[in-house]
Design a protein around this motif. Sequence first.
Motif, PDB file in Angstrom:
ATOM      1  N   GLY A 222     -20.210   6.442  -0.711  1.00 21.43           N
ATOM      2  CA  GLY A 222     -19.780   7.825  -0.852  1.00 21.43           C
ATOM      3  C   GLY A 222     -18.499   8.204  -0.149  1.00 21.43           C
ATOM      4  N   ASP A 223     -17.960   7.297   0.678  1.00 23.91           N
ATOM      5  CA  ASP A 223     -16.693   7.593   1.344  1.00 23.91           C
ATOM      6  C   ASP A 223     -15.548   7.432   0.354  1.00 23.91           C
ATOM      7  OD1 ASP A 223     -18.064   8.006   3.653  1.00 23.91           O
ATOM      8  OD2 ASP A 223     -17.621   6.029   4.517  1.00 23.91           O
ATOM      9  N   SER A 224     -14.391   7.986   0.704  1.00 26.28           N
ATOM     10  CA  SER A 224     -13.212   7.783  -0.128  1.00 26.28           C
ATOM     11  C   SER A 224     -12.727   6.350   0.039  1.00 26.28           C
ATOM     12  CB  SER A 224     -12.092   8.751   0.273  1.00 26.28           C
ATOM     13  OG  SER A 224     -11.737   8.567   1.627  1.00 26.28           O
ATOM     14  N   LEU A 225     -12.036   5.832  -0.984  1.00 26.99           N
ATOM     15  CA  LEU A 225     -11.519   4.473  -0.928  1.00 26.99           C
ATOM     16  C   LEU A 225     -10.254   4.483  -0.084  1.00 26.99           C
ATOM     17  CD1 LEU A 225     -12.036   1.634  -2.005  1.00 26.99           C
ATOM     18  CD2 LEU A 225     -10.508   2.148  -3.911  1.00 26.99           C
ATOM     19  N   ARG A 226     -10.339   3.911   1.106  1.00 25.95           N
ATOM     20  CA  ARG A 226      -9.208   3.978   2.029  1.00 25.95           C
ATOM     21  C   ARG A 226      -9.181   2.721   2.895  1.00 25.95           C
ATOM     22  NH1 ARG A 226     -11.401   5.441   6.978  1.00 25.95           N
ATOM     23  NH2 ARG A 226     -13.512   6.252   6.903  1.00 25.95           N
ATOM     24  N   GLY A 227      -8.080   2.577   3.587  1.00 26.17           N
ATOM     25  CA  GLY A 227      -7.937   1.464   4.506  1.00 26.17           C
ATOM     26  C   GLY A 227      -7.812   0.141   3.771  1.00 26.17           C
ATOM     27  N   ALA A 228      -7.853  -0.936   4.507  1.00 22.99           N
ATOM     28  CA  ALA A 228      -7.855  -2.307   3.993  1.00 22.99           C
ATOM     29  C   ALA A 228      -6.502  -2.777   3.480  1.00 22.99           C
ATOM     30  CB  ALA A 228      -8.902  -2.479   2.883  1.00 22.99           C
ATOM     31  N   SER A 229      -5.511  -1.915   3.418  1.00 22.59           N
ATOM     32  CA  SER A 229      -4.216  -2.307   2.889  1.00 22.59           C
ATOM     33  C   SER A 229      -3.417  -3.080   3.928  1.00 22.59           C
ATOM     34  CB  SER A 229      -3.415  -1.080   2.440  1.00 22.59           C
ATOM     35  OG  SER A 229      -3.945  -0.538   1.259  1.00 22.59           O
ATOM     36  N   THR A 230      -2.954  -4.246   3.535  1.00 22.03           N
ATOM     37  CA  THR A 230      -2.070  -5.018   4.392  1.00 22.03           C
ATOM     38  C   THR A 230      -0.648  -4.462   4.300  1.00 22.03           C
ATOM     39  OG1 THR A 230      -1.509  -6.565   2.621  1.00 22.03           O
ATOM     40  CG2 THR A 230      -3.459  -7.083   3.960  1.00 22.03           C
ATOM     41  N   ILE A 231       0.218  -4.935   5.162  1.00 21.62           N
ATOM     42  CA  ILE A 231       1.629  -4.537   5.083  1.00 21.62           C
ATOM     43  C   ILE A 231       2.217  -4.946   3.735  1.00 21.62           C
ATOM     44  CG2 ILE A 231       3.925  -5.120   5.990  1.00 21.62           C
ATOM     45  CD1 ILE A 231       2.684  -4.985   8.803  1.00 21.62           C
ATOM     46  N   THR A 232       1.799  -6.094   3.218  1.00 24.68           N
ATOM     47  CA  THR A 232       2.277  -6.541   1.911  1.00 24.68           C
ATOM     48  C   THR A 232       1.831  -5.583   0.814  1.00 24.68           C
ATOM     49  OG1 THR A 232       2.009  -8.808   2.735  1.00 24.68           O
ATOM     50  CG2 THR A 232       2.456  -8.528   0.391  1.00 24.68           C
ATOM     51  N   GLN A 233       0.577  -5.158   0.852  1.00 22.04           N
ATOM     52  CA  GLN A 233       0.090  -4.199  -0.136  1.00 22.04           C
ATOM     53  C   GLN A 233       0.823  -2.870  -0.022  1.00 22.04           C
ATOM     54  OE1 GLN A 233      -4.247  -5.318   0.946  1.00 22.04           O
ATOM     55  NE2 GLN A 233      -4.426  -4.202  -0.985  1.00 22.04           N
ATOM     56  N   GLN A 234       1.059  -2.413   1.192  1.00 17.63           N
ATOM     57  CA  GLN A 234       1.770  -1.153   1.377  1.00 17.63           C
ATOM     58  C   GLN A 234       3.201  -1.237   0.854  1.00 17.63           C
ATOM     59  OE1 GLN A 234       1.226   0.706   5.308  1.00 17.63           O
ATOM     60  NE2 GLN A 234      -0.494  -0.656   5.622  1.00 17.63           N
ATOM     61  N   THR A 235       3.825  -2.399   1.025  1.00 23.54           N
ATOM     62  CA  THR A 235       5.172  -2.593   0.488  1.00 23.54           C
ATOM     63  C   THR A 235       5.157  -2.514  -1.027  1.00 23.54           C
ATOM     64  OG1 THR A 235       5.706  -4.043   2.358  1.00 23.54           O
ATOM     65  CG2 THR A 235       7.153  -4.159   0.454  1.00 23.54           C
ATOM     66  N   ALA A 236       4.201  -3.193  -1.652  1.00 18.92           N
ATOM     67  CA  ALA A 236       4.074  -3.160  -3.111  1.00 18.92           C
ATOM     68  C   ALA A 236       3.818  -1.737  -3.607  1.00 18.92           C
ATOM     69  CB  ALA A 236       2.939  -4.084  -3.551  1.00 18.92           C
ATOM     70  N   LYS A 237       2.934  -1.029  -2.925  1.00 20.05           N
ATOM     71  CA  LYS A 237       2.613   0.352  -3.309  1.00 20.05           C
ATOM     72  C   LYS A 237       3.850   1.246  -3.211  1.00 20.05           C
ATOM     73  CE  LYS A 237       0.840   2.922  -0.215  1.00 20.05           C
ATOM     74  NZ  LYS A 237      -0.045   3.473   0.829  1.00 20.05           N
ATOM     75  N   ASN A 238       4.552   1.171  -2.096  1.00 20.36           N
ATOM     76  CA  ASN A 238       5.725   2.015  -1.912  1.00 20.36           C
ATOM     77  C   ASN A 238       6.791   1.742  -2.961  1.00 20.36           C
ATOM     78  OD1 ASN A 238       4.658   3.289   0.343  1.00 20.36           O
ATOM     79  ND2 ASN A 238       5.581   1.859   1.789  1.00 20.36           N
ATOM     80  N   LEU A 239       6.960   0.475  -3.319  1.00 25.49           N
ATOM     81  CA  LEU A 239       8.005   0.106  -4.272  1.00 25.49           C
ATOM     82  C   LEU A 239       7.680   0.522  -5.696  1.00 25.49           C
ATOM     83  CD1 LEU A 239       9.003  -3.502  -3.112  1.00 25.49           C
ATOM     84  CD2 LEU A 239      10.439  -1.450  -3.024  1.00 25.49           C
ATOM     85  N   PHE A 240       6.431   0.299  -6.131  1.00 27.60           N
ATOM     86  CA  PHE A 240       6.139   0.352  -7.557  1.00 27.60           C
ATOM     87  C   PHE A 240       5.058   1.346  -7.991  1.00 27.60           C
ATOM     88  CE2 PHE A 240       7.451  -4.111  -6.680  1.00 27.60           C
ATOM     89  CZ  PHE A 240       8.638  -4.112  -7.412  1.00 27.60           C
ATOM     90  N   LEU A 241       4.224   1.829  -7.093  1.00 31.41           N
ATOM     91  CA  LEU A 241       3.040   2.568  -7.508  1.00 31.41           C
ATOM     92  C   LEU A 241       3.071   4.018  -7.082  1.00 31.41           C
ATOM     93  CD1 LEU A 241       0.399  -0.231  -6.786  1.00 31.41           C
ATOM     94  CD2 LEU A 241       1.537   0.304  -8.948  1.00 31.41           C
ATOM     95  N   TRP A 242       1.942   4.654  -7.143  1.00 34.10           N
ATOM     96  CA  TRP A 242       1.809   6.068  -6.852  1.00 34.10           C
ATOM     97  C   TRP A 242       0.717   6.250  -5.799  1.00 34.10           C
ATOM     98  CZ3 TRP A 242       0.228   3.398 -11.062  1.00 34.10           C
ATOM     99  CH2 TRP A 242      -1.151   3.383 -11.336  1.00 34.10           C
ATOM    100  N   SER A 243       0.669   7.419  -5.207  1.00 28.81           N
ATOM    101  CA  SER A 243      -0.352   7.707  -4.210  1.00 28.81           C
ATOM    102  C   SER A 243      -1.695   7.924  -4.898  1.00 28.81           C
ATOM    103  CB  SER A 243       0.029   8.961  -3.413  1.00 28.81           C
ATOM    104  OG  SER A 243      -0.947   9.262  -2.451  1.00 28.81           O
ATOM    105  N   GLY A 244      -2.724   7.348  -4.343  1.00 33.98           N
ATOM    106  CA  GLY A 244      -4.049   7.500  -4.933  1.00 33.98           C
ATOM    107  C   GLY A 244      -4.992   6.460  -4.383  1.00 33.98           C
ATOM    108  N   ARG A 245      -6.291   6.630  -4.628  1.00 29.85           N
ATOM    109  CA  ARG A 245      -7.284   5.727  -4.077  1.00 29.85           C
ATOM    110  C   ARG A 245      -8.278   5.263  -5.125  1.00 29.85           C
ATOM    111  NH1 ARG A 245      -8.327   8.955   1.680  1.00 29.85           N
ATOM    112  NH2 ARG A 245      -6.345   8.344   2.635  1.00 29.85           N
ATOM    113  N   SER A 246      -7.822   5.066  -6.352  1.00 27.72           N
ATOM    114  CA  SER A 246      -8.707   4.600  -7.408  1.00 27.72           C
ATOM    115  C   SER A 246      -8.784   3.079  -7.390  1.00 27.72           C
ATOM    116  CB  SER A 246      -8.188   5.065  -8.773  1.00 27.72           C
ATOM    117  OG  SER A 246      -6.955   4.429  -9.075  1.00 27.72           O
ATOM    118  N   TYR A 247      -9.837   2.548  -7.984  1.00 24.63           N
ATOM    119  CA  TYR A 247      -9.970   1.104  -8.108  1.00 24.63           C
ATOM    120  C   TYR A 247      -8.795   0.531  -8.907  1.00 24.63           C
ATOM    121  CZ  TYR A 247     -14.729   0.542  -6.261  1.00 24.63           C
ATOM    122  OH  TYR A 247     -15.831   0.473  -5.447  1.00 24.63           O
ATOM    123  N   PHE A 248      -8.371   1.237  -9.944  1.00 23.98           N
ATOM    124  CA  PHE A 248      -7.296   0.744 -10.811  1.00 23.98           C
ATOM    125  C   PHE A 248      -6.004   0.569 -10.019  1.00 23.98           C
ATOM    126  CE2 PHE A 248      -3.725   1.728 -13.763  1.00 23.98           C
ATOM    127  CZ  PHE A 248      -3.831   0.588 -14.549  1.00 23.98           C
TER     128      PHE A 248
END
Length: 228
Positions: free
Chosen positions: A98-124
Amino acid sequence: MTLLKAACRWVALLFLAGLLLISLTLLLFRYINPPTTAFILTWQIENRTGVEQEWVPLEDISPWMPLAVIASEDQRFLEHWGLDLDAIATAVDAFREGDSLRGASTITQQTAKNLFLWSGRSYFRKGLEAALALGLEGLWSKRRIMEVYLNVAEFGPGIYGVEAASRAHFGIKASQLTAEQAARLAAVLPNPRVYNAAAPSDYIWRRVSWIRAQMGQLGGRDLVRRFY
């Protein structure tokens, strides 16, 4: 049946074309600094204003800064291949409860997210983030991942990259950051539009103390000596 086969073939071709395009983009950004990021573009569109950002090579950033973000964000950065599977499993279990999907992101994942993706916490989105992180680890060095991360991470409203953050918050260059100043910048990363490295709240000061302790336990600047 023929139409179904043709449709499947086109879908497969589009998928392969997209995969090739992404791979070529990642390979290009291994050598060329990204001109912008998805997060910067989103900020500019939503706020109709520019951003503060000045790209600097890693050798012009204080060694305390990569150490601080490793201590704060991803202590296994030098060991994993983009994903921290234990942290991901913990986050998924919490999400199922029941918690929100958060945490677990490595620096590599955060770099990928910042470069190419959008803010959000969905499985997709997390799935795309994980796939891109694996691509980054396969095509880039750890040094390059850290360099890009420190230049695109948001450290305040409209403030992107550690050089702009150092000047905005402390009036100095990123190369001049002390251990405490680096820890203060790392401490606001979970929510840089709320927390302020220049005027830390009690909560941020507690995070700074924890980060400083972790920096020492990780071996200090010796941990990131290979970057320089």
